[in-house]
Design a protein around this motif. Structure first.
Motif: not given
Length: 801
Positions: A199, A237, A239, A426-427, A429, A534
């Motif tokens: 994380k 994480a 993505k 997803e993911g 940012e 990832n």
């Protein structure tokens, strides 16, 4: 008192008698432990009165105590009871505190057995920063790295374990810097796990120069290496790796394009813009300094504009001398100006307003002229939104600077571009880097952007900073899917090479201005477990044979056939700005490469090397901006090809058109591999190049039997996309030269074998059925939700034997 034959003898209650017998009370039960202290005496009215009982069955004697003795006994009993209560209260309090701490800790961080950093056997480890330290993690060393560190090198072996610590909220950031990391003989390196994604942010930086230090046998320098018995598990994480545009992104972000102009005419410069599109509709200049008629013409010009039109006005030099009162009034009433009535000689003035929208829509400012200067710009600026939801700004400016009048005008996207995407990502940012592929013939129209926060975006939208330089198509045109690929390059788990500012030493500096000696990750056969997901790899690879961003070297079967209960895979890697390929699969079978991006790299990107590699699955990978490199003749361009002559015979000079110029995003040297849903979105030469090696080449030469690749059935080839390649989208070729340079054939080993080369339209009739069969096997031109898979490049065939 107790009596016997010799007379009365005193003894303590419940103590052994002199004859060896125990005194027993009337309440005695055999086997029960009785208290040493006698029960309290009964209360009597007169303390002087004594009560006694005697008999043959009960020889114990009870005597009444005095008042003082009774009070002392009561006080002692009360103190003991009080002490007991205090002790119990303290214990209960401690228990409650411990329970509260335990519950609080559990609420903050609940242990997950799937997370490697939460193993109870691990010991917190902080080796500090010492660039000379050579660390060996061995049996019994179970380390949890809890803070950033640096070292010369790290070797993990004989059961040693190194795990990166994580935190539930992702706030722990750890950087590890060293020359190399070698994992072998039961050693293991873990950052996250498949069921417990890392994380926080973790970065491994591989440092070193090509002209310093010594090579490690089998690996060289500046690497992460996995030998037999080693375990490497890296899981960042999750993505969404890449998707497609669902609406075209025009240059500058506006359909009509951006607009910029430096004004040259004295007087009032006026521009009219369409508020719905940002398109420039009309421009005109009015010299209201010298001519009153120009003032009347300006008045008529404004009065004829439709309500809602954007008007931008800027003074160049001066405009006040013959600007009539009725014209000033018109500007005030139509655009809401507050300063036009008082405009003076050489005063800088700029305004942006909307016809008939009142004062609220008007942005204007003035700057007084003094000593040939206005001390800054007068700026009028307004922000608007097109019917497509694109925010844009109109800006006008006016000033004097060191005696020179300057005025400018701009229309441009404001606050970032909103991209419409095919999928909900997803993911992704804020501050992530993304790349949008070219949709033109040139691969160099791929562009990078930084994501911005976008609370107003819908589920399938993101906002990026800056503006596009090129058109990126986002539609299906005439049944052909022209939508640009969009990939995210940022991951929270990063492996990077530390680079010098420029090229140095013998690193092919005649071809590259930048340093190309990056890090690399190499896996050898008989490893215990390797899974990467990832992970971002940047500045990896070297212009050195065998040193690639990710390299499986002579590993054999790495799936169930090779005894791996969890088949080896690479998933959602972002390999970008690297210096030697993307993923190299060398004499390795059954590897899964999925959702991986290879962007801005040198040489063949997804590279199945020796013609012996089979059963590998390449699913939903994206390769773009694949540039030439130096390693193989097929990697080289026009400049490199004739100058690199180390392996030719005699004075032979390689010919680019026939020996080189084959750099490809997907280089497949054996048909028995599976390509599904991939995108080759821009290479110097070819998107997908199939070759048919008759025998294994390179390090596999002589180790395996003839492959007869030209007779091997084709694996799955479905729904692959190819575009923006200079030479061809898909190439089906005979193979490479499999003999060393000699007097008979001076060409370099592994250069293109161009004997009997032809294209389909040049074939003799007997060959046409064979070409048709290849087309049936390889090309489906299937239009579906993803569109046709080949575009922007020729399909070229060569004699396959």
């Amino acid at each position: 008192m107790q009596e016997d034959r010799k007379g009365p003898v005193r003894s303590l209650p419940y103590s052994p008698a002199l004859n060896g017998r125990y005194c027993q009370s009337s309440g005695y039960v055999p086997g029960r432990v009785m208290p040493v202290r006698p029960p309290p005496a009964p209360r009597v009215a007169d303390p002087s009165v004594q009560w006694s009982s005697s008999g043959t069955d009960n020889q114990a004697t009870f005597m009444c105590r005095g008042a003082n003795q009774q009070r002392k006994s009561e006080d002692s009993r009360r103190k003991k009871v009080k002490s007991s209560y205090i002790c119990v209260a303290v214990c209960v309090g401690i228990l409650l505190i411990v329970l509260a701490i335990a519950l609080g800790t559990k609420a903050k961080f609940e242990r997950d057995e799937n997370c490697p950093d939460q193993n109870f056997k691990l010991k917190d480890w902080n080796p500090g920063h010492n660039k000379q330290q050579q660390i060996i993690i061995k049996k019994g060393d179970n380390f949890r790295l809890v803070s950033s560190a640096s070292a010369h090198s790290i070797v993990i072996q004989h059961g040693g374990v190194l795990v990166f610590a994580d935190s539930l909220d992702g706030s722990r950031n750890i950087s590890l810097k060293c020359g190399y990391i070698l994992v072998k003989d039961g050693g293991a390196l873990h950052i996250g796990a498949e069921k417990c994604r890392y994380k926080s942010r973790a970065k491994i930086t591989l440092c070193g120069r090509s002209d310093q230090g010594e090579d490690v046998p089998g690996f060289g320098r500046k690497f992460i290496g996995v030998e037999a018995g080693g375990t490497l598990e890296l899981h960042g994480a999750p993505k969404t790796s890449w998707t497609l545009l669902s609406r075209s992104l025009p240059p500058s972000g506006l359909e009509a394009g951006s607009y910029s102009e430096k004004l040259a005419t004295r007087g009032l410069n006026v521009h009219v813009i369409d508020q719905d599109t940002g398109q420039m509709l009309l421009t005109d200049r009015f010299d209201t300094h010298d001519f009153a008629n120009e003032s009347r013409r300006l008045q008529a010009f404004l009065q004829s504009r439709d309500p809602g039109r954007i008007i931008a006005i800027a003074v160049k030099d001066s405009a006040a001398k013959n600007l009539l009162q009725e014209t000033k009034t018109t500007i005030q009433e139509l655009l809401g100006s507050r300063h036009v009535q008082n405009l003076s000689y050489r005063q800088a003035w700029a305004l942006v307003g909307v016809i008939s929208a009142g004062n609220s829509s008007c942005s204007e400012s003035v700057r007084d002229y003094e000593n040939h200067d206005t001390g800054g710009k007068a700026i009028g600026r307004g922000e608007f939104v097109t019917v497509d939801g694109v925010k844009f700004a109109v800006t006008a400016s006016s000033q004097w600077k060191k005696g020179i009048p300057l005025s400018e005008f701009h229309v441009e996207v404001s606050g970032g571009l909103i991209l419409d995407l095919l999928d909900e990502v997803e993911g992704w940012e804020k501050d992530d880097r993304i790349v949008i592929a070219s949709t033109d013939y040139s691969m160099n129209q791929a562009e990078e952007f930084t994501l911005l926060a976008c609370p107003e975006c819908k589920r399938h939208q993101v906002k990026v900073q800056g503006k596009a330089q090129f058109l990126h198509v986002g539609e299906i045109v005439d049944g052909i899917d022209m939508r640009a690929e969009v990939g995210v390059l940022t991951r929270n788990l990063v492996i990077e090479g530390e680079m010098e500012d420029s090229c140095y030493d013998n690193n092919w500096c005649q071809f590259f201005e930048h340093d190309t000696f990056g890090g690399h990750l190499k896996v050898l056969k008989n490893f215990t477990s390797v899974h990467l997901s990832n992970v971002e790899l940047v500045h990896m690879g070297q212009q050195v044979m065998g040193s690639y961003p990710v390299h499986f070297h002579l590993c054999g079967d790495v799936d169930g056939r090779g005894g791996y209960s969890s088949p080896t895979y690479l998933k959602s890697l972002a390999i970008h700005h690297c210096f030697s390929r993307c993923v190299t699969v060398h004499a390795t079978h059954g590897l899964l490469i999925e959702d991986t991006i290879g962007y801005d790299t040198l040489g063949h990107c997804f590279f199945l090397e020796d013609g012996f590699e089979q059963r590998n699955i390449l699913h939903h990978n994206l390769g773009l901006l694949t540039k030439p490199g130096t390693l193989l003749p097929t990697d080289r361009n026009d400049q490199m090809c004739p100058l690199i002559r180390n392996n030719v015979y005699g004075k032979y000079i390689p010919v680019p058109a026939t020996d080189c110029k084959a750099v490809s995003t997907f280089w497949v040297a054996n048909p028995n591999n599976h390509l599904i849903n991939n995108a080759a979105a821009g290479s110097q030469d070819t998107g997908i190049w199939y070759l048919f090696h008759k025998v294994p080449t390179g390090d596999s030469q002589g180790l395996f039997s003839e492959t007869k690749a030209e007779l091997t059935p084709l694996g799955t080839f479905y729904n692959n996309r190819v575009h923006s390649n200079f030479k061809a989208g898909l190439f089906i070729d005979k193979g490479v030269k499999i003999t060393n340079a000699s007097a008979d054939d001076p060409r370099e080993y592994l250069c293109l074998d161009n004997s009997a080369r032809f294209r389909p339209h040049q074939d003799a009739d007997p060959q046409k059925p064979r070409i048709a069969a290849l087309i049936d096997r390889l090309i489906a031109f299937k239009n579906n939700d993803h569109g046709a898979w080949v575009r922007g490049g020729d399909i070229v065939f060569r004699n396959s034997g």
